[in-house]
Design an enzyme around this catalytic site. Structure first.
Site, PDB file in Angstrom:
ATOM      1  N   CYS A  67      44.492  54.379  45.255  1.00 18.68           N
ATOM      2  CA  CYS A  67      43.420  53.645  44.557  1.00 18.68           C
ATOM      3  C   CYS A  67      42.419  54.622  43.952  1.00 18.68           C
ATOM      4  CB  CYS A  67      42.721  52.718  45.549  1.00 18.68           C
ATOM      5  SG  CYS A  67      41.190  52.006  44.915  1.00 18.68           S
ATOM      6  N   GLN A  82      31.499  45.847  36.904  1.00 16.34           N
ATOM      7  CA  GLN A  82      31.224  46.730  35.781  1.00 16.34           C
ATOM      8  C   GLN A  82      29.860  46.426  35.185  1.00 16.34           C
ATOM      9  OE1 GLN A  82      34.479  47.520  33.032  1.00 16.34           O
ATOM     10  NE2 GLN A  82      35.703  46.017  34.162  1.00 16.34           N
ATOM     11  N   HIS A 123      38.630  49.155  50.874  1.00 15.83           N
ATOM     12  CA  HIS A 123      39.525  48.707  49.813  1.00 15.83           C
ATOM     13  C   HIS A 123      39.836  47.213  49.923  1.00 15.83           C
ATOM     14  CE1 HIS A 123      42.683  49.382  46.774  1.00 15.83           C
ATOM     15  NE2 HIS A 123      43.440  48.577  47.486  1.00 15.83           N
ATOM     16  N   HIS A 130      34.720  45.803  43.210  1.00 11.25           N
ATOM     17  CA  HIS A 130      33.866  46.522  42.269  1.00 11.25           C
ATOM     18  C   HIS A 130      33.467  45.611  41.123  1.00 11.25           C
ATOM     19  CE1 HIS A 130      37.722  46.730  40.149  1.00 11.25           C
ATOM     20  NE2 HIS A 130      37.062  47.060  39.052  1.00 11.25           N
ATOM     21  N   HIS A 184      40.260  46.804  44.605  1.00 11.07           N
ATOM     22  CA  HIS A 184      39.102  47.370  45.315  1.00 11.07           C
ATOM     23  C   HIS A 184      37.839  46.644  44.831  1.00 11.07           C
ATOM     24  CE1 HIS A 184      37.467  50.966  47.560  1.00 11.07           C
ATOM     25  NE2 HIS A 184      36.368  50.376  47.084  1.00 11.07           N
TER      26      HIS A 184
HETATM   27 ZN   LIG Z   1      40.347  51.278  46.955  1.00  9.73          ZN
END
Ligand SMILES: [Zn+2]
Ligand SMILES: [Zn+2]
Ligand SMILES: [Zn+2]
Length: 350
Positions: free
Chosen positions: A50, A168, A113, A166, A164
């Site tokens: 990742c 933006q 993750h 996240h 994962h």
């Molecule tokens: Zn990850």
């Protein structure tokens, strides 16, 4: 090469008077979505392949630090670039383009993750809220930046290239289409009634109650009356604030709680990691005061009837007007009535 072939710019559609963002410099992005789809939702805490996990190398050669909570970096495949210049094209008002300088960043929510907002603690989400606030303030303060769009695409169905957790940040010079439309509507309402559109709307929704999904002391999640996507929701602060950085400590905690509760309910509807695109609409950062703007988040999930049956926006919807079958009231009831405990945390589930 002309700037139109090499730098980020936007082109006008003279029929709709809306713009399309073009990023010709963008290289082929790494795709880690589909291969991870078979992994279980409670999969590995660390994935050596990742590019967002701590200590791993990204495609551009940079190595992620061993971050303990959140991690922010400039997007290696940014759709917007700060060096886009200022070139303009205008041929009779029909072939129109403008340079679109900007900055794109990635925010990792957690070193883990396998987590999602629904599986993080309120305290952990509070840290993410703090980063959103910092990024809005820092990027919005740049003279080049007129708008800071924070958004999360979750799930391969929504084009997320990596599971994962996240989001933006795309900070752009000009106002994106959706923000431009909402700015005009909120401004017009404010000028005509000396009141805030979303403050007044929220009052009506709280009186009616039938479209409310979740509420705490400072935030309300509801299915908007005009929702297009089957389980579309909006998340609004009760107090009139323009942006995340204007939230008090108690409000920021309440936002973290509301995000956790709303995403937990989403996951529970079909007992799956519910895919969605979500993002915050905050006041433009063009140095005007924006008394009309009311901070809010939109969640646009594509699922319709099960973990795999999604709604498509095609045919009449693409050419004419969006259409839905399940009413906003029925969707809100469904989201309200599912368990508030995540299905992976319930006794008996392994
Ligand atoms: Zn990850
Ligand atoms: Zn308001
Ligand atoms: Zn909005």
């Amino acid at each position: 090469m002309t700037p139109l072939q090499s730098t980020s710019h936007r082109r006008l559609n003279p029929l709709t008077r809306e713009w399309v963002l073009v990023s010709p410099h963008r290289m082929e992005r790494p795709w880690q979505g589909q291969t991870e789809r078979t992994a279980s939702p409670a999969g590995v805490q660390y994935d050596p392949t990742c590019y967002l996990c701590p200590g791993n190398q990204r495609a551009n050669g940079d190595v992620n630090p061993a971050y303990p909570h959140t991690f922010v970096f400039d997007n290696d495949y940014a759709a917007l670039r700060a060096d886009a210049g200022s070139a303009k094209v205008d041929r009779g008002g029909l072939i129109v383009s403008e340079a679109e300088p900007g900055i794109c960043r990635v925010i990792c929510f957690s070193p883990r993750h396998d987590l999602t907002l629904a599986r993080m603690s309120v305290q952990e989400i509070r840290r993410v809220v703090a980063v959103w606030s910092e990024q809005y303030r820092e990027l919005g303060a740049l003279p080049m930046i007129g708008s800071v769009q924070i958004f999360e695409n979750r799930g391969a169905m929504m084009g997320a290239s990596n599971p994962h957790p996240h989001c933006q940040v795309w900070a752009s010079h000009s106002l994106p289409n959706e923000l431009a439309k909402e700015l005009t509507a909120q401004r017009d309402y404010h000028a005509a009634r000396h009141s805030c559109l979303l403050c007044d709307y929220l009052k009506l929704e709280l009186q009616a109650g039938e479209r409310i999904v979740y509420e705490n002391e400072h935030f309300v999640a509801l299915v908007p009356f005009w929702a297009v996507w089957p389980f579309e929701t909006m998340l609004l602060p009760r107090r009139h604030v323009r942006s995340i950085d204007a939230l008090s400590e108690a409000e920021a905690m309440a936002l973290a709680d509301a995000l956790r509760m709303l995403t937990t309910r989403y996951d529970n509807v079909f007992e799956t990691a519910f895919p969605y695109s979500m993002g915050f609409h905050q006041a433009p950062t063009d140095s005007a005061a924006h008394p009309e703007w009311h901070l809010h988040a939109h969640f646009f999930p594509p699922l319709l009837r099960s973990a795999t049956v999604r709604k498509f926006m095609v045919g009449f919807e693409m050419l004419g007007t969006p259409q839905r079958d399940i009413t906003a009231e029925a969707a809100a009831q469904r989201l309200r009535e599912v368990s508030a405990t995540h299905y992976l945390d319930r006794a008996g589930s392994a």
